[in-house]
Design an enzyme around this catalytic site. Structure first.
Site, PDB file in Angstrom:
ATOM      1  CE1 TYR A   1     -19.656  33.378  45.184  1.00 18.12           C
ATOM      2  CE2 TYR A   1     -20.439  32.009  43.363  1.00 18.12           C
ATOM      3  CZ  TYR A   1     -20.423  32.317  44.713  1.00 18.12           C
ATOM      4  OH  TYR A   1     -21.160  31.570  45.587  1.00 18.12           O
TER       5      TYR A   1
ATOM      6  CG  PHE B   1      -3.978   8.299   9.378  1.00 19.21           C
ATOM      7  CD1 PHE B   1      -5.353   8.369   9.517  1.00 19.21           C
ATOM      8  CD2 PHE B   1      -3.425   7.137   8.861  1.00 19.21           C
ATOM      9  CE1 PHE B   1      -6.168   7.313   9.157  1.00 19.21           C
ATOM     10  CE2 PHE B   1      -4.231   6.071   8.497  1.00 19.21           C
ATOM     11  CZ  PHE B   1      -5.610   6.161   8.643  1.00 19.21           C
TER      12      PHE B   1
ATOM     13  CD  GLU C   1      -9.792   8.645   3.946  1.00 18.89           C
ATOM     14  OE1 GLU C   1     -10.212   9.821   3.991  1.00 18.89           O
ATOM     15  OE2 GLU C   1      -8.817   8.295   3.262  1.00 18.89           O
TER      16      GLU C   1
ATOM     17  NE  ARG D   1     -15.798  35.510  47.594  1.00 15.16           N
ATOM     18  CZ  ARG D   1     -16.933  34.871  47.927  1.00 15.16           C
ATOM     19  NH1 ARG D   1     -16.878  33.699  48.520  1.00 15.16           N
ATOM     20  NH2 ARG D   1     -18.107  35.399  47.655  1.00 15.16           N
TER      21      ARG D   1
ATOM     22  CG  ASN E   1      -1.485   9.566   5.461  1.00 17.50           C
ATOM     23  OD1 ASN E   1      -2.408  10.000   6.135  1.00 17.50           O
ATOM     24  ND2 ASN E   1      -1.470   8.341   4.974  1.00 17.50           N
TER      25      ASN E   1
ATOM     26  CG  HIS F   1      -5.314  13.914  -2.025  1.00 21.35           C
ATOM     27  ND1 HIS F   1      -5.638  13.239  -3.155  1.00 21.35           N
ATOM     28  CD2 HIS F   1      -5.535  13.048  -0.987  1.00 21.35           C
ATOM     29  CE1 HIS F   1      -6.027  12.008  -2.846  1.00 21.35           C
ATOM     30  NE2 HIS F   1      -5.982  11.866  -1.536  1.00 21.35           N
TER      31      HIS F   1
ATOM     32  CE1 TYR G   1      -3.467   2.750   0.458  1.00 18.74           C
ATOM     33  CE2 TYR G   1      -2.149   3.472   2.336  1.00 18.74           C
ATOM     34  CZ  TYR G   1      -3.169   3.697   1.424  1.00 18.74           C
ATOM     35  OH  TYR G   1      -3.871   4.870   1.471  1.00 18.74           O
TER      36      TYR G   1
END
Length: 503
Positions: free
Chosen positions: A283, A331, A417, A286, A197, A84, A54
Protein backbone atom coordinates in the site's frame (compact mmCIF):
# COMPACT_ATOMS: atom_id res chain seq x y z
CA UNK A 1 8.01 40.99 -6.57
CA UNK A 2 9.33 44.50 -5.76
CA UNK A 3 6.35 45.83 -3.85
CA UNK A 4 2.85 44.92 -2.72
CA UNK A 5 0.05 47.45 -2.95
CA UNK A 6 -2.27 47.76 0.04
CA UNK A 7 -5.81 48.99 -0.26
CA UNK A 8 -9.35 47.71 -0.10
CA UNK A 9 -8.58 44.80 -2.45
CA UNK A 10 -7.60 41.39 -1.11
CA UNK A 11 -3.99 40.35 -0.80
CA UNK A 12 -2.89 37.16 -2.51
CA UNK A 13 -1.08 34.33 -0.77
CA UNK A 14 1.96 34.94 -2.95
CA UNK A 15 2.02 38.60 -1.91
CA UNK A 16 1.97 37.61 1.75
CA UNK A 17 4.88 35.21 1.23
CA UNK A 18 6.81 37.85 -0.73
CA UNK A 19 6.62 40.35 2.13
CA UNK A 20 7.00 37.84 4.96
CA UNK A 21 9.87 35.84 3.49
CA UNK A 22 11.34 38.10 0.85
CA UNK A 23 12.32 41.71 0.47
CA UNK A 24 9.08 42.97 -1.08
CA UNK A 25 8.05 46.40 0.21
CA UNK A 26 4.49 47.60 0.74
CA UNK A 27 2.86 50.68 -0.73
CA UNK A 28 -0.47 52.23 0.23
CA UNK A 29 -2.73 53.05 -2.70
CA UNK A 30 -4.53 56.36 -3.11
CA UNK A 31 -7.80 54.50 -2.65
CA UNK A 32 -6.56 53.18 0.68
CA UNK A 33 -5.63 56.65 1.90
CA UNK A 34 -9.06 57.99 0.98
CA UNK A 35 -10.86 55.09 2.67
CA UNK A 36 -8.80 55.46 5.85
CA UNK A 37 -9.45 59.22 6.02
CA UNK A 38 -13.18 58.77 5.48
CA UNK A 39 -13.48 56.14 8.22
CA UNK A 40 -11.46 58.28 10.61
CA UNK A 41 -13.89 61.17 10.13
CA UNK A 42 -16.70 58.94 11.36
CA UNK A 43 -14.69 57.95 14.45
CA UNK A 44 -13.91 61.56 15.33
CA UNK A 45 -17.60 62.43 15.04
CA UNK A 46 -18.50 59.63 17.45
CA UNK A 47 -15.66 60.57 19.81
CA UNK A 48 -17.26 63.98 20.37
CA UNK A 49 -20.78 62.57 20.81
CA UNK A 50 -22.41 62.21 24.22
CA UNK A 51 -23.51 58.64 23.56
CA UNK A 52 -20.67 56.18 24.32
CA UNK A 53 -19.30 53.98 21.51
CA UNK A 54 -17.41 50.77 22.25
CA UNK A 55 -13.69 51.10 21.61
CA UNK A 56 -13.95 54.83 21.03
CA UNK A 57 -15.17 56.22 24.35
CA UNK A 58 -15.47 53.10 26.52
CA UNK A 59 -13.23 50.50 28.11
CA UNK A 60 -12.69 47.07 26.59
CA UNK A 61 -13.88 43.51 27.09
CA UNK A 62 -15.47 43.08 30.50
CA UNK A 63 -14.68 46.78 31.19
CA UNK A 64 -16.74 48.02 28.22
CA UNK A 65 -19.40 49.43 30.57
CA UNK A 66 -17.13 52.29 31.66
CA UNK A 67 -17.41 55.58 29.79
CA UNK A 68 -13.98 57.20 29.35
CA UNK A 69 -13.73 61.03 29.41
CA UNK A 70 -12.03 62.68 26.40
CA UNK A 71 -8.88 63.68 28.26
CA UNK A 72 -8.18 60.03 29.18
CA UNK A 73 -8.80 58.37 25.82
CA UNK A 74 -5.26 58.57 24.46
CA UNK A 75 -4.02 57.06 27.73
CA UNK A 76 -6.70 54.39 27.39
CA UNK A 77 -5.42 53.30 23.97
CA UNK A 78 -1.76 53.24 25.05
CA UNK A 79 -2.65 51.39 28.25
CA UNK A 80 -4.57 48.82 26.22
CA UNK A 81 -1.55 48.07 24.04
CA UNK A 82 0.88 47.99 26.95
CA UNK A 83 -1.23 45.70 29.09
CA UNK A 84 -2.10 43.37 26.25
CA UNK A 85 1.53 42.94 25.17
CA UNK A 86 1.74 40.21 27.78
CA UNK A 87 3.27 37.38 25.77
CA UNK A 88 5.77 34.87 27.11
CA UNK A 89 8.08 32.20 25.78
CA UNK A 90 10.48 32.11 22.83
CA UNK A 91 10.49 34.71 20.06
CA UNK A 92 8.24 33.96 17.13
CA UNK A 93 9.95 33.67 13.75
CA UNK A 94 10.62 36.82 11.74
CA UNK A 95 8.53 35.66 8.78
CA UNK A 96 5.51 35.09 11.02
CA UNK A 97 5.79 38.54 12.59
CA UNK A 98 6.16 40.21 9.19
CA UNK A 99 3.09 38.35 7.93
CA UNK A 100 1.17 39.37 11.05
CA UNK A 101 2.08 43.05 10.63
CA UNK A 102 1.34 43.02 6.90
CA UNK A 103 -2.11 41.47 7.37
CA UNK A 104 -3.04 43.88 10.16
CA UNK A 105 -1.90 46.76 7.97
CA UNK A 106 -4.00 45.51 5.09
CA UNK A 107 -7.10 45.52 7.30
CA UNK A 108 -6.29 49.03 8.54
CA UNK A 109 -5.92 50.13 4.91
CA UNK A 110 -9.37 48.78 4.07
CA UNK A 111 -11.04 51.79 5.65
CA UNK A 112 -13.13 49.78 8.10
CA UNK A 113 -11.17 50.31 11.31
CA UNK A 114 -11.17 54.07 11.86
CA UNK A 115 -7.44 54.63 12.42
CA UNK A 116 -5.74 57.84 11.31
CA UNK A 117 -3.84 58.03 8.00
CA UNK A 118 -0.56 58.62 9.86
CA UNK A 119 -1.02 55.32 11.69
CA UNK A 120 -1.10 53.24 8.52
CA UNK A 121 1.78 55.26 7.07
CA UNK A 122 3.90 54.61 10.17
CA UNK A 123 3.11 50.90 10.13
CA UNK A 124 4.04 50.63 6.44
CA UNK A 125 7.26 52.54 7.00
CA UNK A 126 8.32 50.26 9.87
CA UNK A 127 7.60 47.18 7.80
CA UNK A 128 9.59 48.52 4.85
CA UNK A 129 12.48 49.41 7.16
CA UNK A 130 12.76 45.77 8.20
CA UNK A 131 11.80 46.50 11.82
CA UNK A 132 10.40 43.30 13.33
CA UNK A 133 8.76 43.55 16.77
CA UNK A 134 9.61 40.85 19.28
CA UNK A 135 6.52 38.64 19.56
CA UNK A 136 6.41 35.76 22.01
CA UNK A 137 5.14 32.21 21.52
CA UNK A 138 2.31 32.32 24.07
CA UNK A 139 -0.42 34.88 24.63
CA UNK A 140 -3.08 34.37 21.97
CA UNK A 141 -6.28 32.38 22.48
CA UNK A 142 -7.34 33.03 18.89
CA UNK A 143 -10.37 35.08 19.86
CA UNK A 144 -10.69 38.85 20.04
CA UNK A 145 -7.85 38.32 17.63
CA UNK A 146 -4.24 37.41 18.31
CA UNK A 147 -4.21 39.96 21.12
CA UNK A 148 -0.82 39.56 22.78
CA UNK A 149 1.14 39.08 19.52
CA UNK A 150 -0.54 42.02 17.80
CA UNK A 151 -0.12 44.15 20.93
CA UNK A 152 3.63 43.51 20.88
CA UNK A 153 3.69 44.72 17.27
CA UNK A 154 1.57 47.77 18.08
CA UNK A 155 3.69 48.64 21.12
CA UNK A 156 6.79 48.84 18.93
CA UNK A 157 5.09 51.46 16.73
CA UNK A 158 4.71 53.66 19.81
CA UNK A 159 8.43 53.36 20.53
CA UNK A 160 8.17 50.89 23.40
CA UNK A 161 9.35 47.31 23.72
CA UNK A 162 12.06 45.50 21.79
CA UNK A 163 12.46 44.79 18.07
CA UNK A 164 14.85 43.16 15.64
CA UNK A 165 16.27 45.64 13.20
CA UNK A 166 16.92 44.92 9.52
CA UNK A 167 20.25 43.29 10.45
CA UNK A 168 18.54 41.03 12.98
CA UNK A 169 19.98 42.76 16.03
CA UNK A 170 17.86 43.08 19.18
CA UNK A 171 17.37 46.79 19.91
CA UNK A 172 14.84 49.03 21.71
CA UNK A 173 11.95 49.96 19.45
CA UNK A 174 12.56 53.68 19.98
CA UNK A 175 16.13 53.34 18.70
CA UNK A 176 15.09 51.33 15.62
CA UNK A 177 12.37 53.84 14.72
CA UNK A 178 14.77 56.75 15.16
CA UNK A 179 17.40 55.08 12.98
CA UNK A 180 14.79 54.66 10.25
CA UNK A 181 13.56 58.25 10.58
CA UNK A 182 10.13 57.16 11.85
CA UNK A 183 8.27 59.18 14.48
CA UNK A 184 6.67 56.95 17.15
CA UNK A 185 2.88 56.92 17.21
CA UNK A 186 0.79 58.55 19.90
CA UNK A 187 -2.43 56.57 19.72
CA UNK A 188 -5.81 58.28 19.37
CA UNK A 189 -9.38 57.02 19.92
CA UNK A 190 -10.07 53.51 18.63
CA UNK A 191 -6.50 52.99 17.37
CA UNK A 192 -5.14 50.71 20.07
CA UNK A 193 -8.09 48.40 19.62
CA UNK A 194 -7.83 48.49 15.82
CA UNK A 195 -4.15 47.58 15.94
CA UNK A 196 -4.65 44.42 18.01
CA UNK A 197 -8.09 43.00 17.24
CA UNK A 198 -7.47 40.63 14.32
CA UNK A 199 -6.72 37.07 13.31
CA UNK A 200 -3.58 38.12 11.46
CA UNK A 201 -1.05 35.89 13.22
CA UNK A 202 -2.90 32.65 12.68
CA UNK A 203 -3.81 33.68 9.12
CA UNK A 204 -0.21 34.53 8.33
CA UNK A 205 0.94 31.14 9.59
CA UNK A 206 -1.80 29.43 7.55
CA UNK A 207 -0.66 31.20 4.37
CA UNK A 208 2.98 30.28 4.99
CA UNK A 209 2.08 26.66 5.74
CA UNK A 210 0.11 26.43 2.49
CA UNK A 211 3.09 27.89 0.64
CA UNK A 212 5.35 25.21 2.13
CA UNK A 213 2.93 22.30 1.71
CA UNK A 214 2.30 22.91 -1.97
CA UNK A 215 6.04 22.41 -2.50
CA UNK A 216 6.43 19.53 -0.03
CA UNK A 217 3.63 17.53 -1.65
CA UNK A 218 5.45 17.83 -4.97
CA UNK A 219 8.57 16.60 -3.18
CA UNK A 220 6.59 13.70 -1.71
CA UNK A 221 5.48 12.61 -5.20
CA UNK A 222 9.11 12.56 -6.31
CA UNK A 223 10.51 10.71 -3.29
CA UNK A 224 7.64 8.22 -3.50
CA UNK A 225 8.38 7.60 -7.18
CA UNK A 226 12.06 7.10 -6.33
CA UNK A 227 11.07 4.55 -3.70
CA UNK A 228 8.73 2.73 -6.08
CA UNK A 229 11.54 2.51 -8.60
CA UNK A 230 14.12 1.42 -6.01
CA UNK A 231 11.79 -1.30 -4.69
CA UNK A 232 11.08 -2.68 -8.20
CA UNK A 233 7.48 -1.54 -7.99
CA UNK A 234 5.15 -1.05 -10.94
CA UNK A 235 4.10 2.22 -12.50
CA UNK A 236 0.93 0.73 -14.00
CA UNK A 237 -1.10 1.65 -10.91
CA UNK A 238 -0.53 5.33 -11.72
CA UNK A 239 -2.33 5.17 -15.08
CA UNK A 240 -4.77 8.00 -15.73
CA UNK A 241 -7.70 5.74 -16.63
CA UNK A 242 -7.48 4.03 -13.24
CA UNK A 243 -7.58 7.30 -11.37
CA UNK A 244 -10.41 8.60 -13.53
CA UNK A 245 -12.55 5.98 -11.80
CA UNK A 246 -12.15 7.94 -8.56
CA UNK A 247 -11.89 11.53 -9.74
CA UNK A 248 -10.45 13.34 -6.76
CA UNK A 249 -8.38 16.12 -8.34
CA UNK A 250 -5.44 15.85 -5.96
CA UNK A 251 -5.20 12.09 -6.46
CA UNK A 252 -5.20 12.47 -10.21
CA UNK A 253 -2.48 15.10 -10.05
CA UNK A 254 -0.20 13.03 -7.82
CA UNK A 255 -0.72 9.89 -9.94
CA UNK A 256 0.10 11.78 -13.13
CA UNK A 257 3.17 13.30 -11.56
CA UNK A 258 4.45 9.92 -10.36
CA UNK A 259 3.82 8.37 -13.77
CA UNK A 260 5.68 11.21 -15.47
CA UNK A 261 8.59 11.00 -13.03
CA UNK A 262 9.00 7.25 -13.67
CA UNK A 263 8.79 7.57 -17.46
CA UNK A 264 11.83 6.11 -19.20
CA UNK A 265 13.09 4.12 -16.23
CA UNK A 266 15.25 1.11 -17.12
CA UNK A 267 14.69 -0.19 -13.60
CA UNK A 268 10.91 -0.22 -13.97
CA UNK A 269 11.17 -1.69 -17.48
CA UNK A 270 13.43 -4.49 -16.23
CA UNK A 271 10.60 -6.26 -14.40
CA UNK A 272 7.66 -5.54 -16.68
CA UNK A 273 7.87 -8.84 -18.54
CA UNK A 274 6.02 -12.14 -18.07
CA UNK A 275 8.71 -13.43 -15.72
CA UNK A 276 7.71 -10.95 -13.02
CA UNK A 277 5.82 -12.76 -10.25
CA UNK A 278 4.81 -9.59 -8.37
CA UNK A 279 1.02 -9.29 -8.30
CA UNK A 280 0.58 -6.13 -6.24
CA UNK A 281 2.86 -3.65 -4.52
CA UNK A 282 2.44 -2.76 -0.85
CA UNK A 283 0.00 0.00 0.00
CA UNK A 284 2.78 2.46 0.83
CA UNK A 285 3.80 2.29 -2.86
CA UNK A 286 0.54 1.58 -4.63
CA UNK A 287 -1.60 4.03 -2.64
CA UNK A 288 0.82 6.96 -2.61
CA UNK A 289 -1.33 9.03 -5.03
CA UNK A 290 -4.41 8.44 -2.90
CA UNK A 291 -2.68 9.68 0.25
CA UNK A 292 -0.75 12.52 -1.36
CA UNK A 293 -3.81 13.48 -3.37
CA UNK A 294 -6.05 13.65 -0.32
CA UNK A 295 -3.46 15.92 1.26
CA UNK A 296 -3.50 18.11 -1.87
CA UNK A 297 -7.27 18.40 -1.69
CA UNK A 298 -7.07 19.33 1.98
CA UNK A 299 -4.58 22.07 1.12
CA UNK A 300 -6.98 23.26 -1.61
CA UNK A 301 -9.74 23.61 0.99
CA UNK A 302 -7.36 25.52 3.25
CA UNK A 303 -6.52 27.82 0.33
CA UNK A 304 -10.22 28.64 -0.07
CA UNK A 305 -10.48 29.61 3.60
CA UNK A 306 -7.23 31.59 3.48
CA UNK A 307 -8.33 33.51 0.40
CA UNK A 308 -11.62 34.44 2.05
CA UNK A 309 -9.75 35.68 5.09
CA UNK A 310 -7.32 37.63 2.93
CA UNK A 311 -10.34 39.47 1.50
CA UNK A 312 -11.71 40.20 4.99
CA UNK A 313 -11.49 43.26 7.23
CA UNK A 314 -11.42 41.85 10.76
CA UNK A 315 -11.89 44.32 13.61
CA UNK A 316 -14.33 45.07 16.42
CA UNK A 317 -16.04 47.40 16.20
CA UNK A 318 -15.93 48.08 12.47
CA UNK A 319 -16.68 51.27 10.57
CA UNK A 320 -19.26 50.69 7.83
CA UNK A 321 -19.60 52.70 4.65
CA UNK A 322 -22.60 54.63 5.96
CA UNK A 323 -20.68 55.73 9.04
CA UNK A 324 -22.13 53.25 11.51
CA UNK A 325 -19.69 51.74 13.99
CA UNK A 326 -20.91 48.28 14.91
CA UNK A 327 -19.68 45.59 17.25
CA UNK A 328 -19.38 42.08 15.82
CA UNK A 329 -17.76 38.69 16.31
CA UNK A 330 -15.67 38.50 13.15
CA UNK A 331 -12.47 38.34 15.21
CA UNK A 332 -13.27 34.77 16.26
CA UNK A 333 -10.61 32.48 14.81
CA UNK A 334 -12.70 29.33 14.28
CA UNK A 335 -12.66 29.39 10.44
CA UNK A 336 -8.86 29.55 10.41
CA UNK A 337 -8.32 27.32 13.44
CA UNK A 338 -10.26 24.43 11.90
CA UNK A 339 -8.21 24.31 8.72
CA UNK A 340 -4.95 24.74 10.61
CA UNK A 341 -5.87 21.65 12.60
CA UNK A 342 -7.15 19.89 9.49
CA UNK A 343 -3.83 20.36 7.69
CA UNK A 344 -1.89 18.76 10.54
CA UNK A 345 -3.65 15.45 9.82
CA UNK A 346 -2.48 14.94 6.21
CA UNK A 347 0.97 16.28 7.14
CA UNK A 348 1.27 13.45 9.66
CA UNK A 349 -0.12 10.89 7.21
CA UNK A 350 2.10 11.87 4.27
CA UNK A 351 5.09 11.60 6.59
CA UNK A 352 3.83 8.25 7.87
CA UNK A 353 3.55 6.68 4.42
CA UNK A 354 7.00 8.04 3.48
CA UNK A 355 8.48 6.40 6.57
CA UNK A 356 6.89 3.08 5.58
CA UNK A 357 8.44 3.27 2.11
CA UNK A 358 11.83 4.03 3.65
CA UNK A 359 11.55 1.09 6.00
CA UNK A 360 10.86 -1.29 3.11
CA UNK A 361 14.04 -0.24 1.36
CA UNK A 362 16.05 -1.13 4.48
CA UNK A 363 14.45 -4.53 5.15
CA UNK A 364 16.27 -7.30 3.26
CA UNK A 365 13.10 -9.42 3.36
CA UNK A 366 11.06 -6.82 1.48
CA UNK A 367 13.57 -4.82 -0.57
CA UNK A 368 13.92 -7.30 -3.48
CA UNK A 369 17.67 -7.69 -3.61
CA UNK A 370 18.97 -4.61 -1.83
CA UNK A 371 21.52 -5.15 0.98
CA UNK A 372 20.28 -5.00 4.61
CA UNK A 373 19.80 -1.37 5.63
CA UNK A 374 21.58 -0.43 2.38
CA UNK A 375 24.80 -0.99 4.29
CA UNK A 376 28.16 -1.29 2.53
CA UNK A 377 29.27 -4.17 4.78
CA UNK A 378 26.18 -5.30 6.74
CA UNK A 379 27.09 -6.08 10.32
CA UNK A 380 30.12 -3.85 10.29
CA UNK A 381 28.07 -1.01 8.78
CA UNK A 382 24.54 -0.03 9.81
CA UNK A 383 23.73 1.94 6.66
CA UNK A 384 20.54 3.97 7.01
CA UNK A 385 19.16 1.99 9.96
CA UNK A 386 19.09 4.89 12.40
CA UNK A 387 18.00 7.44 9.81
CA UNK A 388 14.76 5.47 9.71
CA UNK A 389 14.61 5.66 13.52
CA UNK A 390 14.74 9.44 13.17
CA UNK A 391 11.88 9.29 10.69
CA UNK A 392 9.89 7.11 13.06
CA UNK A 393 10.47 9.50 15.98
CA UNK A 394 9.32 12.46 13.90
CA UNK A 395 6.25 10.63 12.59
CA UNK A 396 5.28 9.77 16.15
CA UNK A 397 5.61 13.44 17.09
CA UNK A 398 3.54 14.47 14.05
CA UNK A 399 0.73 12.22 15.21
CA UNK A 400 0.69 14.07 18.52
CA UNK A 401 0.74 17.40 16.71
CA UNK A 402 -2.28 16.27 14.68
CA UNK A 403 -4.44 16.34 17.81
CA UNK A 404 -6.64 19.41 17.23
CA UNK A 405 -6.24 22.56 19.28
CA UNK A 406 -9.54 24.06 18.11
CA UNK A 407 -11.65 21.60 20.12
CA UNK A 408 -10.35 23.30 23.24
CA UNK A 409 -11.64 26.54 24.70
CA UNK A 410 -10.63 28.29 27.89
CA UNK A 411 -12.72 31.24 29.12
CA UNK A 412 -11.10 34.64 29.65
CA UNK A 413 -11.86 38.29 30.42
CA UNK A 414 -14.20 37.57 33.35
CA UNK A 415 -16.28 35.24 31.13
CA UNK A 416 -16.92 37.95 28.53
CA UNK A 417 -14.74 35.97 26.13
CA UNK A 418 -16.18 32.63 27.12
CA UNK A 419 -15.49 30.66 23.93
CA UNK A 420 -12.18 30.98 22.11
CA UNK A 421 -10.72 29.30 19.03
CA UNK A 422 -7.14 28.42 20.05
CA UNK A 423 -6.25 29.09 16.41
CA UNK A 424 -2.83 30.53 17.27
CA UNK A 425 -1.97 27.26 19.02
CA UNK A 426 -3.19 25.30 15.99
CA UNK A 427 -0.92 27.42 13.78
CA UNK A 428 2.13 27.01 16.00
CA UNK A 429 1.90 23.22 16.03
CA UNK A 430 1.28 23.13 12.27
CA UNK A 431 4.55 24.98 11.70
CA UNK A 432 6.37 22.31 13.70
CA UNK A 433 4.56 19.61 11.73
CA UNK A 434 5.57 21.10 8.37
CA UNK A 435 9.20 21.15 9.50
CA UNK A 436 8.90 17.51 10.55
CA UNK A 437 7.46 16.48 7.20
CA UNK A 438 10.38 18.15 5.42
CA UNK A 439 12.86 16.10 7.47
CA UNK A 440 11.00 12.83 6.88
CA UNK A 441 10.98 13.45 3.13
CA UNK A 442 14.68 14.36 3.22
CA UNK A 443 15.46 10.96 4.76
CA UNK A 444 13.36 9.15 2.14
CA UNK A 445 15.19 11.14 -0.53
CA UNK A 446 18.59 10.09 0.88
CA UNK A 447 17.56 6.46 1.20
CA UNK A 448 15.88 6.12 -2.18
CA UNK A 449 18.84 7.78 -3.92
CA UNK A 450 21.22 5.29 -2.29
CA UNK A 451 18.97 2.40 -3.28
CA UNK A 452 18.80 3.60 -6.88
CA UNK A 453 22.60 3.79 -6.99
CA UNK A 454 22.70 0.19 -5.77
CA UNK A 455 20.47 -0.92 -8.69
CA UNK A 456 23.28 -0.13 -11.16
CA UNK A 457 23.95 -0.93 -13.95
CA UNK A 458 20.21 -0.43 -14.50
CA UNK A 459 19.52 3.27 -14.96
CA UNK A 460 16.72 5.16 -13.21
CA UNK A 461 14.29 7.45 -15.00
CA UNK A 462 15.67 10.79 -16.19
CA UNK A 463 13.67 12.67 -13.54
CA UNK A 464 14.80 10.49 -10.64
CA UNK A 465 18.35 10.43 -12.01
CA UNK A 466 18.34 14.24 -11.90
CA UNK A 467 17.21 14.14 -8.27
CA UNK A 468 20.01 11.72 -7.40
CA UNK A 469 22.56 13.83 -9.27
CA UNK A 470 21.51 16.95 -7.35
CA UNK A 471 21.94 15.12 -4.06
CA UNK A 472 25.34 13.77 -5.11
CA UNK A 473 26.60 17.34 -5.42
CA UNK A 474 26.60 17.51 -1.62
CA UNK A 475 26.24 13.91 -0.38
CA UNK A 476 28.50 11.07 -1.60
CA UNK A 477 27.09 7.83 -2.99
CA UNK A 478 27.04 4.41 -1.31
CA UNK A 479 30.05 3.44 0.78
CA UNK A 480 31.10 2.68 4.34
CA UNK A 481 29.21 4.32 7.19
CA UNK A 482 29.50 8.08 7.51
CA UNK A 483 28.14 10.73 9.86
CA UNK A 484 24.53 10.84 8.66
CA UNK A 485 23.18 13.92 10.45
CA UNK A 486 24.94 16.38 8.09
CA UNK A 487 23.66 14.42 5.09
CA UNK A 488 20.08 14.62 6.36
CA UNK A 489 20.55 18.38 6.84
CA UNK A 490 21.97 18.69 3.32
CA UNK A 491 18.98 16.87 1.83
CA UNK A 492 16.65 19.13 3.81
CA UNK A 493 18.44 22.18 2.44
CA UNK A 494 17.96 20.95 -1.14
CA UNK A 495 14.25 20.49 -0.47
CA UNK A 496 13.93 23.87 1.23
CA UNK A 497 15.63 25.62 -1.65
CA UNK A 498 13.26 24.14 -4.19
CA UNK A 499 15.53 21.98 -6.38
CA UNK A 500 15.76 19.91 -8.52
CA UNK A 501 13.50 21.02 -11.33
CA UNK A 502 11.39 17.85 -11.33
CA UNK A 503 9.86 18.90 -8.02
Amino acid sequence: MQHVELGPKALTRDEVAAVARGSAAVRLTGEAREAVAAARAHIERLASAERPTYGVSTGFGALAVRHIPPDRRAALQQALVRSHAAGAGPEVEREVVRALVLLRLRTLASGHTGVRPETVETMAAALNAGITPVVHEFGSLGCSGDLAPLSAAALALTGEGMVRDAAGDLVPAADALAAAGITPLRLAEKEGLALINGTDGMLGMLVLAIHDLRHLLDVADLTAAMSVEALLGTDRVFAADLHALRPHPGQGRSAQRMADILAGSEIVASHRGPDCNRVQDAYSLRCSPQVHGAARDTVAHAETVADRELASAVDNPVVLADGRVESNGNFHGAPIAYVLDFLAIPVADVASIAERRTDRMLDVNRSHGLPPFLADDPGVDSGHMIAQYTQAAIVSELKRLAVPASVDSIPSSAMQEDHVSMGWSAARKLRKAVDGLRTVLAIEYLTAARALDLRAPLKPAPATAAAVARLREVVPGPGPDRHLAPEIAAAEAIIRNGAPQSW
